[in-house]
Design a protein around this motif. Structure first.
Motif, PDB file in Angstrom:
ATOM      1  N   MET A 156      47.862   7.953  17.597  1.00 13.10           N
ATOM      2  CA  MET A 156      49.237   8.531  18.037  1.00 13.10           C
ATOM      3  C   MET A 156      49.229   9.771  17.103  1.00 13.10           C
ATOM      4  SD  MET A 156      50.081   6.094  19.991  1.00 13.10           S
ATOM      5  CE  MET A 156      51.853   6.588  20.660  1.00 13.10           C
ATOM      6  N   ALA A 157      50.551  10.609  17.662  1.00 11.46           N
ATOM      7  CA  ALA A 157      50.564  11.923  17.241  1.00 11.46           C
ATOM      8  C   ALA A 157      50.707  11.969  15.801  1.00 11.46           C
ATOM      9  CB  ALA A 157      51.793  12.710  18.076  1.00 11.46           C
ATOM     10  N   PHE A 216      55.332  19.600  28.060  1.00 10.95           N
ATOM     11  CA  PHE A 216      54.450  18.285  28.044  1.00 10.95           C
ATOM     12  C   PHE A 216      55.295  17.230  26.762  1.00 10.95           C
ATOM     13  CE2 PHE A 216      51.476  21.946  27.832  1.00 10.95           C
ATOM     14  CZ  PHE A 216      50.621  21.306  28.936  1.00 10.95           C
ATOM     15  N   LEU A 217      56.241  17.540  26.171  1.00  6.81           N
ATOM     16  CA  LEU A 217      56.870  16.654  25.331  1.00  6.81           C
ATOM     17  C   LEU A 217      58.144  15.911  25.872  1.00  6.81           C
ATOM     18  CD1 LEU A 217      56.760  15.461  22.204  1.00  6.81           C
ATOM     19  CD2 LEU A 217      58.256  17.433  21.462  1.00  6.81           C
ATOM     20  N   TRP A 218      59.076  16.607  26.436  1.00  9.85           N
ATOM     21  CA  TRP A 218      60.443  16.028  26.816  1.00  9.85           C
ATOM     22  C   TRP A 218      59.986  15.085  28.062  1.00  9.85           C
ATOM     23  CZ3 TRP A 218      61.692  17.774  22.777  1.00  9.85           C
ATOM     24  CH2 TRP A 218      62.188  18.908  22.430  1.00  9.85           C
ATOM     25  N   PRO A 219      59.226  15.455  28.951  1.00 14.57           N
ATOM     26  CA  PRO A 219      58.858  14.453  29.998  1.00 14.57           C
ATOM     27  C   PRO A 219      58.199  13.096  29.424  1.00 14.57           C
ATOM     28  CG  PRO A 219      58.208  16.333  30.784  1.00 14.57           C
ATOM     29  CD  PRO A 219      58.395  16.666  29.333  1.00 14.57           C
ATOM     30  N   GLU A 245      47.823  13.683  23.912  1.00 16.06           N
ATOM     31  CA  GLU A 245      48.884  14.296  24.285  1.00 16.06           C
ATOM     32  C   GLU A 245      49.629  15.474  23.449  1.00 16.06           C
ATOM     33  OE1 GLU A 245      50.081  10.550  27.109  1.00 16.06           O
ATOM     34  OE2 GLU A 245      50.971  10.877  25.178  1.00 16.06           O
ATOM     35  N   TRP A 246      49.958  15.032  22.158  1.00 20.91           N
ATOM     36  CA  TRP A 246      50.296  15.938  21.051  1.00 20.91           C
ATOM     37  C   TRP A 246      49.562  17.466  20.900  1.00 20.91           C
ATOM     38  CZ3 TRP A 246      54.942  16.316  18.997  1.00 20.91           C
ATOM     39  CH2 TRP A 246      55.214  17.194  17.846  1.00 20.91           C
ATOM     40  N   ALA A 247      48.250  16.941  21.107  1.00 22.67           N
ATOM     41  CA  ALA A 247      47.366  18.231  21.114  1.00 22.67           C
ATOM     42  C   ALA A 247      47.790  19.398  22.178  1.00 22.67           C
ATOM     43  CB  ALA A 247      45.893  17.717  21.117  1.00 22.67           C
ATOM     44  N   LYS A 248      48.149  18.759  23.335  1.00 24.65           N
ATOM     45  CA  LYS A 248      48.233  19.753  24.499  1.00 24.65           C
ATOM     46  C   LYS A 248      49.602  20.784  24.240  1.00 24.65           C
ATOM     47  CE  LYS A 248      46.995  16.679  28.207  1.00 24.65           C
ATOM     48  NZ  LYS A 248      47.337  15.854  29.385  1.00 24.65           N
TER      49      LYS A 248
END
Length: 230
Positions: free
Chosen positions: A9-10, A68-71, A153-156
């Protein structure tokens, strides 16, 4: 979210490092602008270029969150996310308006050195909006991201900023973040970079920032603010 036990996880520590950088540099910026004597276009261009750099990085940082984060949080975070993501989006809109006001004023000021008071006031509004947003994000969003967003996902978010930043500016941006960055976090941020970057960035980045800070701030060691400044 259907998470397998292998899924990392992030690690959100890099966000705190970025926030400290923005708090410090945006906090110092209004006085830098006010310190330029009217008509001193040479100094206005130095400070104005710094302001433009900060504005661009802040814009890219928030654009990455929008994309990337809010969605992801809205999809996975349930009522917790629903209670705070709309506020984040509203704050981004306010920051974007303040950002547009600053970047509209910068070119004329950089050319002439005149009307610095309007630039300083616009920068202060941007600083205030950004600081308010970062505080709420740290309190409410980052804990959610640790639970609902994967490391990949966080890396994006970071990749978005890197991809849209001129390559010549990357070492300086890293050095600016490293100035108050925790060594373990810096190591984690660079872990997936090519080997030359992992070896050179901890040396080159801080060296570039010291030279840059001396030119912009008048000292190679501008005041450190730490994690809890507002």
């Amino acid at each position: 979210m259907n998470q397998t036990h292998q899924e990392a996880m992030a690690d959100v520590r890099d966000m705190y490092m970025v926030h400290i950088m923005f708090r410090r540099e945006l906090g110092l910026l209004p006085q830098l602008v006010r310190g330029v004597h009217p008509g001193d276009a040479k100094r206005a261009d130095v400070v104005g270029a710094h302001a433009a750099l900060l504005c661009r990085q802040l814009h890219l940082h928030h654009e990455g969150e929008d994309l990337f984060l809010w969605p992801l949080l809205a999809e996975r975070g349930g009522a917790e996310a629903a209670a705070v993501v709309p506020a984040m989006q509203t704050q981004h809109h306010a920051i974007e308006q303040a950002y547009e006001a600053v970047v509209a004023l910068l070119p004329g000021w950089r050319r002439t050195g005149h009307d610095g008071a309007a630039v300083a006031d616009a920068v202060e509004q941007l600083r205030a909006a950004a600081v308010e947003h970062m505080a709420l994000e740290e309190a409410e969003i980052l804990p959610l991201a640790q639970r609902y967003v994967t490391a990949a996902e966080w890396a994006k978010l970071g990749e978005h900023g890197l991809n849209d930043t001129p390559k010549k500016d990357l070492p300086l941006i890293f050095g600016m973040g490293m100035y108050e960055g925790d060594k373990a976090v810096i190591k984690a941020v660079l872990a997936h970079a090519p080997l030359p970057a992992r070896l050179l960035m901890p040396i080159v980045g801080p060296r570039l920032y010291r030279s840059y800070a001396k030119r912009v701030h008048g000292t190679a060691t501008p005041p450190r603010i730490g994690a809890n400044a507002s």
